[in-house]
Design a protein around this motif. Structure first.
Motif, PDB file in Angstrom:
ATOM      1  N   SER A   1       0.837  -1.204   0.000  1.00 55.04           N
ATOM      2  CA  SER A   1       0.000   0.000   0.000  1.00 55.04           C
ATOM      3  C   SER A   1       0.869   1.250   0.000  1.00 55.04           C
ATOM      4  O   SER A   1       0.563   2.231  -0.695  1.00 55.04           O
ATOM      5  N   VAL A   2       1.947   1.224   0.768  1.00 50.76           N
ATOM      6  CA  VAL A   2       2.868   2.361   0.820  1.00 50.76           C
ATOM      7  C   VAL A   2       3.499   2.595  -0.546  1.00 50.76           C
ATOM      8  O   VAL A   2       3.596   3.730  -1.032  1.00 50.76           O
ATOM      9  N   LYS A   3       3.900   1.520  -1.195  1.00 49.74           N
ATOM     10  CA  LYS A   3       4.639   1.634  -2.455  1.00 49.74           C
ATOM     11  C   LYS A   3       3.736   1.850  -3.658  1.00 49.74           C
ATOM     12  O   LYS A   3       4.075   2.610  -4.573  1.00 49.74           O
ATOM     13  N   TYR A   4       2.565   1.179  -3.662  1.00 45.99           N
ATOM     14  CA  TYR A   4       1.731   1.174  -4.869  1.00 45.99           C
ATOM     15  C   TYR A   4       0.328   1.757  -4.694  1.00 45.99           C
ATOM     16  O   TYR A   4      -0.388   1.936  -5.679  1.00 45.99           O
ATOM     17  N   GLY A   5      -0.084   1.986  -3.445  1.00 44.33           N
ATOM     18  CA  GLY A   5      -1.414   2.553  -3.233  1.00 44.33           C
ATOM     19  C   GLY A   5      -2.544   1.548  -3.206  1.00 44.33           C
ATOM     20  O   GLY A   5      -3.720   1.929  -3.279  1.00 44.33           O
ATOM     21  N   THR A   6      -2.248   0.249  -3.114  1.00 42.89           N
ATOM     22  CA  THR A   6      -3.286  -0.774  -3.028  1.00 42.89           C
ATOM     23  C   THR A   6      -3.914  -0.774  -1.627  1.00 42.89           C
ATOM     24  O   THR A   6      -3.365  -0.219  -0.679  1.00 42.89           O
ATOM     25  N   SER A   7      -5.050  -1.421  -1.498  1.00 41.43           N
ATOM     26  CA  SER A   7      -5.729  -1.522  -0.208  1.00 41.43           C
ATOM     27  C   SER A   7      -5.032  -2.556   0.670  1.00 41.43           C
ATOM     28  O   SER A   7      -4.297  -3.414   0.191  1.00 41.43           O
ATOM     29  N   ASN A   8      -5.308  -2.482   1.974  1.00 41.56           N
ATOM     30  CA  ASN A   8      -4.854  -3.543   2.871  1.00 41.56           C
ATOM     31  C   ASN A   8      -5.821  -3.652   4.030  1.00 41.56           C
ATOM     32  O   ASN A   8      -6.500  -2.687   4.392  1.00 41.56           O
ATOM     33  N   ALA A   9      -5.892  -4.854   4.600  1.00 39.01           N
ATOM     34  CA  ALA A   9      -6.882  -5.128   5.639  1.00 39.01           C
ATOM     35  C   ALA A   9      -6.636  -4.318   6.904  1.00 39.01           C
ATOM     36  O   ALA A   9      -7.589  -3.968   7.616  1.00 39.01           O
ATOM     37  N   CYS A  10      -5.377  -4.004   7.205  1.00 42.48           N
ATOM     38  CA  CYS A  10      -5.073  -3.251   8.430  1.00 42.48           C
ATOM     39  C   CYS A  10      -5.784  -1.905   8.416  1.00 42.48           C
ATOM     40  O   CYS A  10      -6.436  -1.510   9.384  1.00 42.48           O
ATOM     41  N   ASN A  11      -5.647  -1.196   7.304  1.00 46.21           N
ATOM     42  CA  ASN A  11      -6.244   0.142   7.224  1.00 46.21           C
ATOM     43  C   ASN A  11      -7.741   0.113   6.939  1.00 46.21           C
ATOM     44  O   ASN A  11      -8.405   1.142   7.019  1.00 46.21           O
ATOM     45  N   SER A  12      -8.282  -1.060   6.612  1.00 51.07           N
ATOM     46  CA  SER A  12      -9.734  -1.167   6.515  1.00 51.07           C
ATOM     47  C   SER A  12     -10.374  -0.985   7.878  1.00 51.07           C
ATOM     48  O   SER A  12     -11.488  -0.464   8.000  1.00 51.07           O
ATOM     49  N   CYS A  13      -9.656  -1.424   8.928  1.00 45.15           N
ATOM     50  CA  CYS A  13     -10.132  -1.199  10.297  1.00 45.15           C
ATOM     51  C   CYS A  13      -9.577   0.112  10.853  1.00 45.15           C
ATOM     52  O   CYS A  13     -10.311   0.923  11.415  1.00 45.15           O
ATOM     53  N   HIS A  14      -8.292   0.297  10.692  1.00 44.18           N
ATOM     54  CA  HIS A  14      -7.621   1.476  11.257  1.00 44.18           C
ATOM     55  C   HIS A  14      -7.616   2.594  10.219  1.00 44.18           C
ATOM     56  O   HIS A  14      -6.571   3.000   9.703  1.00 44.18           O
ATOM     57  N   LYS A  15      -8.785   3.110   9.942  1.00 42.92           N
ATOM     58  CA  LYS A  15      -8.933   4.121   8.891  1.00 42.92           C
ATOM     59  C   LYS A  15      -8.269   5.439   9.250  1.00 42.92           C
ATOM     60  O   LYS A  15      -7.959   6.252   8.366  1.00 42.92           O
ATOM     61  N   ASP A  16      -8.038   5.657  10.543  1.00 44.10           N
ATOM     62  CA  ASP A  16      -7.439   6.924  10.972  1.00 44.10           C
ATOM     63  C   ASP A  16      -5.918   6.876  10.946  1.00 44.10           C
ATOM     64  O   ASP A  16      -5.250   7.857  11.293  1.00 44.10           O
ATOM     65  N   GLN A  17      -5.357   5.739  10.547  1.00 46.75           N
ATOM     66  CA  GLN A  17      -3.909   5.584  10.489  1.00 46.75           C
ATOM     67  C   GLN A  17      -3.449   5.461   9.036  1.00 46.75           C
ATOM     68  O   GLN A  17      -4.241   5.168   8.139  1.00 46.75           O
ATOM     69  N   SER A  18      -2.151   5.650   8.832  1.00 46.38           N
ATOM     70  CA  SER A  18      -1.588   5.583   7.479  1.00 46.38           C
ATOM     71  C   SER A  18      -1.144   4.167   7.149  1.00 46.38           C
ATOM     72  O   SER A  18      -0.960   3.323   8.045  1.00 46.38           O
ATOM     73  N   ALA A  19      -0.948   3.914   5.868  1.00 42.40           N
ATOM     74  CA  ALA A  19      -0.413   2.617   5.441  1.00 42.40           C
ATOM     75  C   ALA A  19       0.988   2.416   6.001  1.00 42.40           C
ATOM     76  O   ALA A  19       1.371   1.285   6.334  1.00 42.40           O
ATOM     77  N   LYS A  20       1.753   3.490   6.115  1.00 42.14           N
ATOM     78  CA  LYS A  20       3.107   3.393   6.682  1.00 42.14           C
ATOM     79  C   LYS A  20       3.046   2.941   8.135  1.00 42.14           C
ATOM     80  O   LYS A  20       3.840   2.094   8.569  1.00 42.14           O
ATOM     81  N   TRP A  21       2.099   3.467   8.870  1.00 43.92           N
ATOM     82  CA  TRP A  21       1.899   3.052  10.265  1.00 43.92           C
ATOM     83  C   TRP A  21       1.615   1.553  10.324  1.00 43.92           C
ATOM     84  O   TRP A  21       2.186   0.830  11.149  1.00 43.92           O
ATOM     85  N   ALA A  22       0.729   1.063   9.452  1.00 40.22           N
ATOM     86  CA  ALA A  22       0.399  -0.363   9.437  1.00 40.22           C
ATOM     87  C   ALA A  22       1.601  -1.203   9.024  1.00 40.22           C
ATOM     88  O   ALA A  22       1.871  -2.259   9.619  1.00 40.22           O
ATOM     89  N   ALA A  23       2.340  -0.738   8.034  1.00 36.92           N
ATOM     90  CA  ALA A  23       3.513  -1.490   7.573  1.00 36.92           C
ATOM     91  C   ALA A  23       4.559  -1.592   8.680  1.00 36.92           C
ATOM     92  O   ALA A  23       5.204  -2.641   8.841  1.00 36.92           O
ATOM     93  N   ASN A  24       4.716  -0.543   9.451  1.00 35.56           N
ATOM     94  CA  ASN A  24       5.689  -0.570  10.557  1.00 35.56           C
ATOM     95  C   ASN A  24       5.291  -1.592  11.609  1.00 35.56           C
ATOM     96  O   ASN A  24       6.153  -2.287  12.180  1.00 35.56           O
ATOM     97  N   HIS A  25       3.988  -1.700  11.894  1.00 37.27           N
ATOM     98  CA  HIS A  25       3.537  -2.685  12.874  1.00 37.27           C
ATOM     99  C   HIS A  25       3.769  -4.110  12.366  1.00 37.27           C
ATOM    100  O   HIS A  25       4.176  -4.993  13.142  1.00 37.27           O
ATOM    101  N   VAL A  26       3.501  -4.350  11.087  1.00 38.46           N
ATOM    102  CA  VAL A  26       3.737  -5.683  10.536  1.00 38.46           C
ATOM    103  C   VAL A  26       5.221  -6.037  10.629  1.00 38.46           C
ATOM    104  O   VAL A  26       5.583  -7.171  10.980  1.00 38.46           O
ATOM    105  N   THR A  27       6.091  -5.083  10.347  1.00 43.24           N
ATOM    106  CA  THR A  27       7.540  -5.320  10.450  1.00 43.24           C
ATOM    107  C   THR A  27       7.937  -5.600  11.901  1.00 43.24           C
ATOM    108  O   THR A  27       8.755  -6.497  12.175  1.00 43.24           O
TER     109      THR A  27
END
Length: 696
Positions: free
Chosen positions: A376-402
């Protein structure tokens, strides 16, 4: 002397298994069942539990007569939205709606209910055997009327209007909401005589006609335990469910279940016209292709492993459903990193993200993927994390996964599909990776073939040709679908072999490559094959003749075989069905131009420009035609418009600049030529124009 570049022709776009398991040779004849439909009531005595479950299912309520037993909506409540007013009434236990739109009012009887939850729609009886889907739908949970595509004003002439083909039951809905449907469309009279065996999705929609099954069980030795299709087999079951749970094109007007999907349908691949670039659902995609792309499918999971086949309900609730197969450790905070009881602790929240369709129908993606917010950060695709955490960024979600799982992500086909779909410098490498990767499903490989047609490198063509003999028929079918855009000599070299393919979808696409060839050059054997598959191809075209796109395909076919009269009829029918479809305008202009009927060309292009004033090709053709009519001012006006809309199109630039030069605007012509050469410095035609200007 240089000349304007004129019109150019535009091109657009049954085998079973013998009892011993060996393949039968292909014969161009329809499948026939020595079997009759008997109705669900005939199944009740022996299959009481299945029958009881079915009576509570969405399949049972897929379509029913509009009676008080089935109507859920409040027909004493009126509704207005998007410039349409509805007055609902009940008279003599029948349901009616008066629709006021664009200054006109019409009253219709409601003939059928359509669906049951989370919304219910209603079918109105219209003229010529048609049933139309009322745009006003009933929200079952909130108990109120609502408009699908709320906020959009859809004009009455639009194909998507409730009164037009996009909302026509016979064309768009019938084959999946009733049993053993025949559309029976007569394109000459524009009349439907649609039939079905049962009003809803009943037993024989999946199991096939049951009379032989009943007879076999009345005998001592049971010879037909599964009716037509063995639904215990994974491929058979998924293909049977895919009959309705797929975005697909029908190959024939038949409503019987069949174990080989590609003998009945062209399935939609995962390309970014209908899916996100990574293959996640985007448009209304109906599960089938997503599931084929999944690791679940590759590991032999089938629909009934999760769903009760007769009730349609899930076999277990919550994570217990997934734990039928997966280890208990997956249902722990150490895996999902959410508190038990939160939505994030549910397997489906992360691995089956979804989207809302039809206004209030939330449907989950069946590709069963691991969330990839890094994509999502690189290409702008959707992801399940931000489907729930709509107030957060894709970068925030990617950092948590890492943080939770480390910096490396396991390979997923989307790692190649996304950059492959972008058609950049490395697209070929990524698409080639998909074709060569044994862990990638056929539907993904077929999608890669779709994209390869837009890659200009020679190796892309070689990969497409290689895919013509791929072991997966879906890949072969898409390879032939792409081959149609190759030069005729290439198609002649490779397409004939496809006519003998055991899979109908492959044969049809191979035939499409050979329409209009010189039949006198074929051997008697090759001509026999061509003739057999031509019959199948015409069946396919006729099965889709109730679609505007189907009439366009018919028009293109007749255009290629030099039958202008039938081609004109088909293109005009397409425009009558949907005036907002572009290609018939240009194709009709080309045909009329070939007949030197310049006034007919002007009329059809004028009609097209009403709807598509900013379409460069229509303006370009209009300019050429006005030039032939010696209307130099109009010629220059339309050619200038085409050039301004697409300044990088060398053909448009050439004709506009030459027209300026020939109408004594030589300085402006030279200025515009220099602008065009900056965009396309190596274009031969523009270079010739430059030489001509310098010498005169």
């Amino acid at each position: 002397m240089l000349r304007l570049v004129g019109f150019v022709c535009l091109t657009l776009l049954l085998v079973g298994c013998a009892e011993n398991g060996e393949k039968k040779p292909f014969k161009a004849e329809p499948i026939t069942y020595h079997n009759e439909y008997v109705g669900a009531e005939s199944c009740k005595e022996c299959h009481a539990d299945a029958y009881k479950d079915w009576k509570k299912s969405d399949h049972y309520f897929s379509m029913q007569p509009a009676t008080s037993e089935f109507v859920k909506a409040n027909f004493e409540q009126n509704f207005k939205a998007d410039q349409i007013s509805y007055q609902f009434t009940i008279q003599n236990q029948k349901y009616f709606v008066e629709i006021s739109e664009a200054g006109k009012s019409q009253k219709f009887e409601v003939a059928y209910t359509f669906g049951t939850y989370p919304l219910q729609q209603y079918l109105l009886r219209a003229e010529n055997g048609r049933f139309q889907t009322l745009r006003a739908s009933w929200d079952v949970e909130q108990e109120k009327w609502f408009h699908q595509s709320a906020g959009d004003v859809i004009e009455p002439h639009d194909w998507l209007s409730w009164s037009k083909g996009g909302q026509n039951w016979n064309t768009m809905c019938s084959s999946c909401h009733s049993t053993h449907v025949r559309k029976n469309y007569n394109e000459n009279t524009d009349v439907f005589n649609t039939t079905y065996e049962e009003v809803n999705v009943a037993c024989e929609s999946c199991h096939g006609p049951g009379s032989e099954h009943i007879r076999s069980h009345q005998q001592t030795e049971v010879s037909d335990p599964y009716a037509v299709v063995n639904l215990l087999d994974q491929k058979n079951q998924v293909n049977t469910c895919g009959t309705c749970h797929a975005r697909r094109t029908m190959l024939e007007d038949l409503g019987d279940p069949h174990s080989e999907f590609l003998n009945r349908y062209f399935p939609q691949t995962l390309n970014n016209a209908f899916y996100e670039a990574d293959g996640q659902i985007q448009e209304e995609d109906f599960v089938y292709a997503s599931f084929l792309s999944s690791r679940m499918y590759r590991n032999h999971v089938k629909c009934s492993d999760c769903h009760n086949s007769h009730s349609g309900h899930l076999k277990q609730q919550g994570n217990a459903l997934c734990l039928q197969c997966h280890e208990n450790s997956y249902d722990s905070k150490s895996h999902h990193h959410h508190e038990v009881g939160q939505a994030g602790a549910e397997c489906i929240s992360c691995h089956m993200d979804g989207k809302m369709y039809m206004g209030n129908d939330y449907r989950r993606d069946h590709s069963f993927r691991i969330p990839r917010p890094d994509q999502s950060v690189k290409y702008g695709t959707s992801n399940a994390c931000n489907s729930c955490h709509k107030d957060q960024s894709a970068k925030w979600a990617a950092n948590h996964v890492t943080k939770w799982f480390g910096p490396e992500r396991a390979y997923h086909f989307s790692d190649d599909l996304i950059p492959g779909s972008e058609l950049g410098d490395k697209a070929l490498m990524h698409l080639k990776n998909l074709l060569e990767n044994d862990s990638v499903s056929g539907i993904v490989k077929a999608t890669a073939v779709d994209y390869l047609q837009y890659v200009p490198e020679r190796e892309a063509g070689e990969l497409i040709v290689g895919a013509l003999v791929h072991p997966d028929p879906l890949v072969r079918q898409n390879a032939y679908a792409v081959l149609v855009h190759f030069p005729q000599e290439v198609k002649d070299t490779y397409a004939m072999k496809g006519l003998s393919d055991p899979i109908k979808a492959v044969r049809l696409m191979a035939f499409r490559c050979l329409i209009g060839i010189d039949l006198t050059k074929l051997t008697s054997k090759s001509y026999g094959l061509w003739n057999d598959v031509q019959a199948e191809y015409m069946t396919y075209l006729k099965a889709n003749a109730d679609f505007p796109s189907g009439q366009v395909m018919l028009g293109e076919y007749y255009q290629q075989v030099k039958n202008d009269q039938k081609s004109i009829v088909a293109f005009k029918r397409a425009l009558k069905m949907d005036s907002l479809i572009l290609s018939p305008y240009t194709n009709l202009a080309i045909i009329y131009s070939g007949k030197n009927d310049l006034m007919a060309v002007r009329d059809i292009l004028s009609a097209g420009l009403i709807h598509f004033p900013d379409q460069a090709a229509l303006n370009y053709y209009m300019g050429l035609n006005e030039g032939m009519l010696e209307q130099s001012d109009l010629q220059k006006e339309y050619l200038q418009r085409a050039y301004e809309l697409q300044p990088s199109n060398a053909r448009y630039a050439y004709n506009y600049i030459l027209t300026l030069y020939q109408t004594d605007q030589k300085n402006k012509a030279k200025q515009e030529l220099q602008k065009a050469l900056k965009l396309q410095p190596n274009n031969q035609r523009l270079l010739e124009l430059n030489t001509y200007f310098s010498q005169n």
